[in-house]
Design a protein around this motif. Structure first.
Motif, PDB file in Angstrom:
ATOM      1  N   ALA A   1     -34.057 -14.341  12.305  1.00 44.16           N
ATOM      2  CA  ALA A   1     -35.272 -13.604  12.596  1.00 44.16           C
ATOM      3  C   ALA A   1     -36.313 -13.857  13.118  1.00 44.16           C
ATOM      4  CB  ALA A   1     -35.347 -12.663  11.372  1.00 44.16           C
ATOM      5  N   ILE A   2     -36.891 -15.162  12.507  1.00 47.59           N
ATOM      6  CA  ILE A   2     -38.049 -15.793  13.296  1.00 47.59           C
ATOM      7  C   ILE A   2     -37.746 -16.218  14.688  1.00 47.59           C
ATOM      8  CG2 ILE A   2     -39.306 -17.960  13.093  1.00 47.59           C
ATOM      9  CD1 ILE A   2     -39.318 -17.809   9.882  1.00 47.59           C
ATOM     10  N   GLN A   3     -36.314 -16.757  14.943  1.00 44.88           N
ATOM     11  CA  GLN A   3     -36.019 -17.139  16.210  1.00 44.88           C
ATOM     12  C   GLN A   3     -35.868 -15.829  17.273  1.00 44.88           C
ATOM     13  OE1 GLN A   3     -35.660 -20.438  17.338  1.00 44.88           O
ATOM     14  NE2 GLN A   3     -35.638 -19.234  19.249  1.00 44.88           N
ATOM     15  N   PHE A   4     -35.686 -14.745  16.613  1.00 46.99           N
ATOM     16  CA  PHE A   4     -35.353 -13.662  17.321  1.00 46.99           C
ATOM     17  C   PHE A   4     -36.808 -13.142  17.866  1.00 46.99           C
ATOM     18  CE2 PHE A   4     -35.732  -8.828  17.409  1.00 46.99           C
ATOM     19  CZ  PHE A   4     -34.669  -8.546  18.183  1.00 46.99           C
ATOM     20  N   LEU A   5     -37.756 -13.125  17.140  1.00 50.13           N
ATOM     21  CA  LEU A   5     -39.165 -12.989  17.558  1.00 50.13           C
ATOM     22  C   LEU A   5     -39.718 -13.872  18.669  1.00 50.13           C
ATOM     23  CD1 LEU A   5     -39.363 -11.154  15.261  1.00 50.13           C
ATOM     24  CD2 LEU A   5     -41.762 -11.932  14.776  1.00 50.13           C
ATOM     25  N   GLU A   6     -39.303 -15.197  18.419  1.00 50.83           N
ATOM     26  CA  GLU A   6     -39.719 -16.136  19.497  1.00 50.83           C
ATOM     27  C   GLU A   6     -39.050 -16.137  20.819  1.00 50.83           C
ATOM     28  OE1 GLU A   6     -39.295 -20.021  17.527  1.00 50.83           O
ATOM     29  OE2 GLU A   6     -40.871 -19.859  16.286  1.00 50.83           O
ATOM     30  N   ASP A   7     -37.672 -15.718  20.552  1.00 50.02           N
ATOM     31  CA  ASP A   7     -36.990 -15.485  21.898  1.00 50.02           C
ATOM     32  C   ASP A   7     -37.506 -14.240  22.534  1.00 50.02           C
ATOM     33  OD1 ASP A   7     -35.388 -17.584  21.216  1.00 50.02           O
ATOM     34  OD2 ASP A   7     -33.855 -16.113  20.493  1.00 50.02           O
ATOM     35  N   ARG A   8     -38.243 -13.325  22.108  1.00 51.33           N
ATOM     36  CA  ARG A   8     -38.921 -12.299  22.783  1.00 51.33           C
ATOM     37  C   ARG A   8     -40.418 -12.432  22.977  1.00 51.33           C
ATOM     38  NH1 ARG A   8     -34.486 -11.641  20.781  1.00 51.33           N
ATOM     39  NH2 ARG A   8     -33.049  -9.949  21.539  1.00 51.33           N
ATOM     40  N   GLY A   9     -41.137 -13.778  22.761  1.00 53.20           N
ATOM     41  CA  GLY A   9     -42.394 -14.092  23.055  1.00 53.20           C
ATOM     42  C   GLY A   9     -43.421 -14.001  22.138  1.00 53.20           C
ATOM     43  N   VAL A  10     -42.830 -13.910  20.748  1.00 48.60           N
ATOM     44  CA  VAL A  10     -43.775 -13.789  19.498  1.00 48.60           C
ATOM     45  C   VAL A  10     -43.312 -15.110  18.780  1.00 48.60           C
ATOM     46  CG1 VAL A  10     -44.634 -12.604  17.745  1.00 48.60           C
ATOM     47  CG2 VAL A  10     -43.879 -11.252  19.803  1.00 48.60           C
ATOM     48  N   SER A  11     -44.609 -15.989  18.613  1.00 46.53           N
ATOM     49  CA  SER A  11     -44.334 -17.061  17.911  1.00 46.53           C
ATOM     50  C   SER A  11     -44.979 -16.939  16.527  1.00 46.53           C
ATOM     51  CB  SER A  11     -44.914 -18.475  18.499  1.00 46.53           C
ATOM     52  OG  SER A  11     -46.291 -18.365  18.504  1.00 46.53           O
ATOM     53  N   VAL A  12     -44.157 -17.558  15.541  1.00 41.46           N
ATOM     54  CA  VAL A  12     -44.803 -17.627  14.101  1.00 41.46           C
ATOM     55  C   VAL A  12     -44.501 -18.814  13.405  1.00 41.46           C
ATOM     56  CG1 VAL A  12     -42.836 -16.045  13.232  1.00 41.46           C
ATOM     57  CG2 VAL A  12     -44.867 -16.255  11.972  1.00 41.46           C
ATOM     58  N   GLU A  13     -45.308 -19.381  12.753  1.00 37.77           N
ATOM     59  CA  GLU A  13     -45.030 -20.539  11.883  1.00 37.77           C
ATOM     60  C   GLU A  13     -44.185 -20.139  10.807  1.00 37.77           C
ATOM     61  OE1 GLU A  13     -45.481 -23.551  12.588  1.00 37.77           O
ATOM     62  OE2 GLU A  13     -46.940 -23.313  14.320  1.00 37.77           O
TER      63      GLU A  13
ATOM     64  N   ASP B   1     -47.990  -2.070  22.219  1.00 34.74           N
ATOM     65  CA  ASP B   1     -48.950  -3.275  22.139  1.00 34.74           C
ATOM     66  C   ASP B   1     -48.087  -4.458  22.336  1.00 34.74           C
ATOM     67  OD1 ASP B   1     -50.887  -1.440  21.240  1.00 34.74           O
ATOM     68  OD2 ASP B   1     -50.813  -2.125  19.246  1.00 34.74           O
ATOM     69  N   VAL B   2     -48.947  -5.551  22.539  1.00 37.53           N
ATOM     70  CA  VAL B   2     -48.418  -6.899  22.780  1.00 37.53           C
ATOM     71  C   VAL B   2     -48.974  -7.793  22.184  1.00 37.53           C
ATOM     72  CG1 VAL B   2     -47.252  -6.426  25.234  1.00 37.53           C
ATOM     73  CG2 VAL B   2     -49.546  -7.309  25.044  1.00 37.53           C
ATOM     74  N   CYS B   3     -48.390  -8.978  21.643  1.00 35.99           N
ATOM     75  CA  CYS B   3     -48.743 -10.278  21.153  1.00 35.99           C
ATOM     76  C   CYS B   3     -47.814 -11.350  21.255  1.00 35.99           C
ATOM     77  CB  CYS B   3     -49.289  -9.946  19.793  1.00 35.99           C
ATOM     78  SG  CYS B   3     -47.751  -9.983  18.561  1.00 35.99           S
ATOM     79  N   SER B   4     -48.634 -12.530  21.452  1.00 42.27           N
ATOM     80  CA  SER B   4     -47.998 -13.664  21.631  1.00 42.27           C
ATOM     81  C   SER B   4     -47.596 -14.489  20.225  1.00 42.27           C
ATOM     82  CB  SER B   4     -48.338 -14.735  22.887  1.00 42.27           C
ATOM     83  OG  SER B   4     -49.732 -14.878  22.490  1.00 42.27           O
ATOM     84  N   ARG B   5     -48.362 -14.284  19.324  1.00 41.47           N
ATOM     85  CA  ARG B   5     -48.384 -15.155  18.103  1.00 41.47           C
ATOM     86  C   ARG B   5     -48.891 -14.300  16.868  1.00 41.47           C
ATOM     87  NH1 ARG B   5     -52.503 -17.876  19.648  1.00 41.47           N
ATOM     88  NH2 ARG B   5     -53.973 -16.818  18.117  1.00 41.47           N
ATOM     89  N   ILE B   6     -48.138 -14.437  15.706  1.00 42.86           N
ATOM     90  CA  ILE B   6     -48.570 -13.911  14.361  1.00 42.86           C
ATOM     91  C   ILE B   6     -49.249 -15.164  13.830  1.00 42.86           C
ATOM     92  CG2 ILE B   6     -47.530 -13.254  12.354  1.00 42.86           C
ATOM     93  CD1 ILE B   6     -45.339 -12.004  13.527  1.00 42.86           C
TER      94      ILE B   6
END
Length: 271
Positions: free
Chosen positions: A43-55, A221-226
């Protein structure tokens, strides 16, 4: 075969059976845990593949918060009022579920939705140099475990915690004047002891992450990082029923802050 020997054989068989069951359960829990960790990473990788990174450390390992219900405890309110005001108190029922407790030290007033306020006689609670600790000592008399949110010129704002988790809707302002704590205003608190509501079940961590991204897109809305995910509760009250504690995530991103309902997956912006 003699009974004592037969009995020992039966006990050994039972012990081996229990051991096998224990091993089976442990293996299943280990396998389930591995599957959950794998799904969380995907799921974390799913977000990153769509431009939203999270540690990864920002994302909770599991859903630890369950919905709670809180019945109002009038006896507890009376005891807390006496503790706060330092002795016997007079009760005034003001209608619509509003109760005021008072004595020469001041008064405190409780409402059915958890709202409360108080006014104290000058000098009742002298403020030491450490304002925060003085206020915490007073809040302890109300069984209000809190974290400091804001320090103003003549006031401190605390948010209530339950089991170490923030109650985002429950907070109080403590006002200070002439080196003395004089009032509590804009207060909201738990009205009793929370009890788990087994009729509702929170979504999984994986579902929460995906629901967040989908709802973010729906909002436009858009964001690139949590940057942070903070689990906690919001309190919802009704005129006739108990207080309900709904588990939520408050999610801080590089473009704004949001609140995700962990029962419905609904997302809202935070001001």
């Amino acid at each position: 075969m003699e009974w004592p020997k037969l009995k020992n054989i039966i006990l050994i068989i039972l012990a081996l059976t229990n051991l096998c069951l224990l091993v089976f359960v442990a293996q299943r829990e280990l396998r389930d845990g591995q599957l959950q960790r794998q799904a969380r990473q995907e799921a974390i990788q799913f977000l990153e593949d769509r431009g939203v990174s999270v540690e990864e450390e920002q994302v909770p390992q599991s859903m630890e918060l369950w919905p709670q219900t809180v019945e109002r405890d009038l006896e507890q309110e009376s005891e807390l009022a006496a503790s706060l005001l330092g002795g016997e108190v007079d009760l005034e029922e003001r209608g619509a579920g509003v109760y005021r407790y008072s004595n020469k030290a001041g008064f405190i007033q409780f409402h059915s939705d958890g709202s409360f306020s108080a006014v104290f006689s000058p000098g009742l609670f002298p403020v030491r140099e450490d304002w925060e600790q003085t206020c915490r000592d007073v809040l302890d008399k109300l069984a209000f475990q809190g974290e400091l949110l804001e320090e103003r010129e003549n006031a401190l704002v605390f948010r209530q915690l339950w089991n170490g988790y923030p109650l985002f809707t429950q907070q109080v302002t403590l006002e200070i004047e002439d080196d003395s704590l004089t009032a509590m205003t804009s207060g909201r608190r738990l009205v009793g002891t929370p009890v788990e509501n087994a009729s509702q079940q929170p979504i999984t961590v994986v579902t929460a992450l995906i629901d967040f991204l989908n709802a973010l897109n729906t909002l436009g809305d858009v964001c690139s990082r949590i940057d942070a995910i903070t689990p906690g509760y919001i309190a919802i009250t009704s005129l006739s029923g108990p207080m309900a504690l709904t588990p939520v995530w408050q999610i801080t991103t590089d473009t704004g802050a949001y609140q995700l309902d962990l029962l419905t997956g609904e997302l809202g912006r935070l001001s």
